[in-house]
Design an enzyme around this catalytic site. Structure first.
Site, PDB file in Angstrom:
ATOM      1  N   GLY A 137       0.768  -1.021  -0.032  1.00  0.00           N
ATOM      2  CA  GLY A 137       0.058   0.051  -0.111  1.00  0.00           C
ATOM      3  C   GLY A 137       0.663   1.157   0.280  1.00  0.00           C
ATOM      4  O   GLY A 137       1.203   1.808   1.068  1.00  0.00           O
ATOM      5  N   SER A 138       0.640   2.032  -0.802  1.00  0.00           N
ATOM      6  CA  SER A 138       1.106   3.066  -0.987  1.00  0.00           C
ATOM      7  C   SER A 138       1.057   3.756  -1.872  1.00  0.00           C
ATOM      8  O   SER A 138       0.193   4.252  -2.828  1.00  0.00           O
ATOM      9  CB  SER A 138       2.835   2.755  -1.183  1.00  0.00           C
ATOM     10  OG  SER A 138       2.629   1.821  -2.427  1.00  0.00           O
ATOM     11  N   ARG A 139       1.979   5.510  -2.697  1.00  0.00           N
ATOM     12  CA  ARG A 139       1.869   6.064  -3.698  1.00  0.00           C
ATOM     13  C   ARG A 139       2.909   6.392  -4.530  1.00  0.00           C
ATOM     14  O   ARG A 139       4.227   5.728  -3.934  1.00  0.00           O
ATOM     15  CB  ARG A 139       1.728   7.379  -2.747  1.00  0.00           C
ATOM     16  CG  ARG A 139       0.865   8.633  -3.616  1.00  0.00           C
ATOM     17  CD  ARG A 139       0.443   9.711  -2.361  1.00  0.00           C
ATOM     18  NE  ARG A 139       1.031  10.913  -3.189  1.00  0.00           N
ATOM     19  CZ  ARG A 139       0.850  12.212  -2.071  1.00  0.00           C
ATOM     20  NH1 ARG A 139       0.447  11.855  -1.486  1.00  0.00           N
ATOM     21  NH2 ARG A 139       1.518  12.842  -3.050  1.00  0.00           N
TER      22      ARG A 139
END
Length: 249
Positions: free
Chosen positions: A207-209
């Protein structure tokens, strides 16, 4: 299918198949599968079944599907799967601007369009090069692990900046940002490497960007709230500025 040419007139061969699992995830799946097997042998079914489902979840998280990358010298493709959560005019990170002593110039100072792509745990987490060219910088910055959906995550979270230069000198920078659950950014490239547009360049675990900094004078071809696909969705065409609106429905 990898490397095969497909076009909009039907050339090529396309069919669905199970996506591969990236080697980075196989060790985690092996650990959870072994734990599930051992607990099943011990008749601890209340643990064995959740661990079995966790194994399937790990395999799904690290899936690495093939992508058909649009070809065009002026195209910038998405480096990540996910939701376009922010589009703003910002100054690029100083790590991509300042002289790093390598002899290669960085980005020019001044506001540019930044597209932020939020990756949930359900998205593919393999990141891809937005353009083809030479990797000029890979800069890791330690930091916090706040919600990657927040604007300030670009400046405060653990992150890794990557700068790619096309043969004609145009440069595109992007930043892999860790989030609440993400705890490791894994690079596949280093400065000096040659990459093709859409080539796998790294991943962020759990989970990240990813932020993409478009060249000056270039607007996004995607809209806020749009779901994009790494290596396939065209984020922008260099030198093109045009308002594009979308309707949520």
């Amino acid at each position: 299918m990898a490397g095969e040419i497909l076009d909009n007139r039907g050339r090529g061969d396309a069919h669905w198949h199970w996506p591969a699992v990236h080697p980075e995830g196989r060790k985690f799946a092996l650990i959870t599968a072994a734990a599930s097997f051992v607990t099943a042998l011990l008749a601890w079914e209340t643990l064995a079944w959740p661990l079995a489902f966790l194994t399937l979840g790990v395999l799904a998280f690290f899936r690495d599907p093939e992508r058909v990358v649009p070809q065009g010298d002026n195209l910038i493709v998405s480096p990540a799967d996910g939701l376009v959560s922010l589009i703003a005019q910002v100054e690029p990170p100083k790590e991509l601007i300042v002289d790093d002593g390598s002899g290669s110039a960085g980005l020019t100072a001044g506001p540019v369009t930044r597209i932020s792509i939020f990756m949930s745990v359900f998205d593919v987490h393999i990141n891809r090069a937005p353009i083809g060219g030479t990797v000029r910088r890979v800069v890791y910055i330690p930091g916090k692990f706040m919600n990657a959906d927040l604007d300030k995550a670009s400046d405060e979270n653990e992150r890794q900046h990557v700068l790619v230069e096309r043969p004609d000198g145009l440069m595109v920078g992007f930043t892999q940002i860790a989030g609440l659950i993400a705890r490791r950014i894994v690079p596949f490239v280093k400065p000096g490497d040659l990459v093709a547009g859409g080539q796998r360049v790294g991943l962020i675990r759990f989970g990240s960007r990813v932020d993409v900094y478009l060249p000056a004078g270039t607007d996004a071809k995607v809209v806020l709230g749009q779901t994009v696909v790494a290596g396939e969705t065209v984020l922008a065409e260099t030198g093109t500025q045009k308002l594009i609106e979308g309707v949520s429905q």
